[in-house]
Design a protein around this motif. Structure first.
Motif, PDB file in Angstrom:
ATOM      1  N   CYS A 106       0.813  -1.220   0.000  1.00  0.00           N
ATOM      2  CA  CYS A 106       0.000   0.000   0.000  1.00  0.00           C
ATOM      3  C   CYS A 106       0.843   1.264   0.000  1.00  0.00           C
ATOM      4  O   CYS A 106       0.382   2.316  -0.425  1.00  0.00           O
ATOM      5  N   CYS A 159      -0.759  -2.324   5.146  1.00  0.00           N
ATOM      6  CA  CYS A 159      -0.843  -3.741   4.758  1.00  0.00           C
ATOM      7  C   CYS A 159       0.232  -4.626   5.381  1.00  0.00           C
ATOM      8  O   CYS A 159       0.062  -5.834   5.462  1.00  0.00           O
ATOM      9  N   CYS A 200       5.622  -4.586   3.732  1.00  0.00           N
ATOM     10  CA  CYS A 200       6.985  -4.035   3.755  1.00  0.00           C
ATOM     11  C   CYS A 200       7.689  -4.254   5.089  1.00  0.00           C
ATOM     12  O   CYS A 200       8.726  -3.634   5.341  1.00  0.00           O
TER      13      CYS A 200
HETATM   14  S1  FES Z   1       3.627  -1.167   1.936  1.00  0.00           S
HETATM   15 FE1  FES Z   1       1.795  -1.496   3.051  1.00  0.00          FE
HETATM   16  S2  FES Z   1       2.410  -1.123   5.091  1.00  0.00           S
HETATM   17 FE2  FES Z   1       4.152  -0.600   3.937  1.00  0.00          FE
END
Ligand code: FES
Ligand code: FES
Length: 211
Positions: free
Chosen positions: A82, A87, A90
């Motif tokens: 995201c 989400c 990462c």
């Molecule tokens: S890319 Fe979704 S929380 Fe970092």
């Protein structure tokens, strides 16, 4: 009042309003002709210990840790879902603590130890959590999996260190890995494929093996 007079006033009001709008547009057009202010690049040198290796690179000070890992260091195991902290794709470990790498800047971590999914295990020598995910089929497309695994590893360390969660009842006792604790603590990691029950089985197996 005579209706024709009412119309007369209204019509004049419209004309006045129209002139004001035209004047404003003309001012805006004048603004648009002004040269844009120059954006100055701010480059910084950053040194991280990534998966046990010292990595030094120059980057724009606005680069997130996620983009630095993926773009500067070519460690693409960490995923961008995201880019807004919603989400968990990462998730990496910084000095052993899990963070969303899209929500932090690389320059803020100068000198820190970063562990990504590439540093937890290798294809020949998987980390126990990686092995458990394979065994329990804890993924479908696999996009969320690196973040899930990093998060799960750090989450078990948090429980071992006695860190309470939102659902911990007794704050004076050592937290246990109940189903509710597991789901609450992993709630920041979203899986669009819905592999949650298998992920929970994998994490539970590793937790029981450590107990
Ligand atoms: S890319 Fe979704 S929380 Fe970092
Ligand atoms: S396995 Fe596809 S998003 Fe989780």
């Amino acid at each position: 009042m005579d209706r024709s007079e009412e119309w007369h006033v209204s019509r004049r009001g419209v004309l006045v309003g129209g002139s004001a709008t035209a004047a404003t547009m003309s001012l805006n057009n004048a603004d648009a002709r002004q040269p844009l202010p120059q954006v100055r690049e701010a480059i910084a040198e950053v040194t991280l210990s990534v998966n046990g290796q010292p990595r030094r690179f120059k980057t724009d000070t606005r680069t997130t840790l996620l983009d630095a890992l993926r773009e500067e260091l070519k460690l693409t195991g960490t995923k961008k879902g995201c880019d807004h902290g919603q989400c968990g794709a990462c998730t990496v470990l910084v000095d052993g603590v899990r963070i969303n790498s899209c929500l932090t800047l690389a320059v803020m971590h100068d000198g820190d130890k970063v562990t990504t999914i590439e540093g937890l295990g290798t294809p020949d020598q998987l980390h126990p959590m990686q092995r458990a995910f394979v065994k329990h089929d804890g993924y479908q497309c696999g996009y969320c999996t690196p973040g899930q695994i990093c998060s799960a590893v750090a989450m078990l360390d948090e429980i071992a260190a006695g860190v309470p969660s939102h659902v911990t009842d007794d704050l004076s006792a050592k937290p246990q890995l109940s189903n509710a604790e597991l789901r609450e603590r992993m709630s920041g990691n979203i899986c669009r494929c819905g592999a949650y029950s298998n992920i929970a089985e994998a994490i539970t197996e590793v937790a029981e093996a450590k107990a």
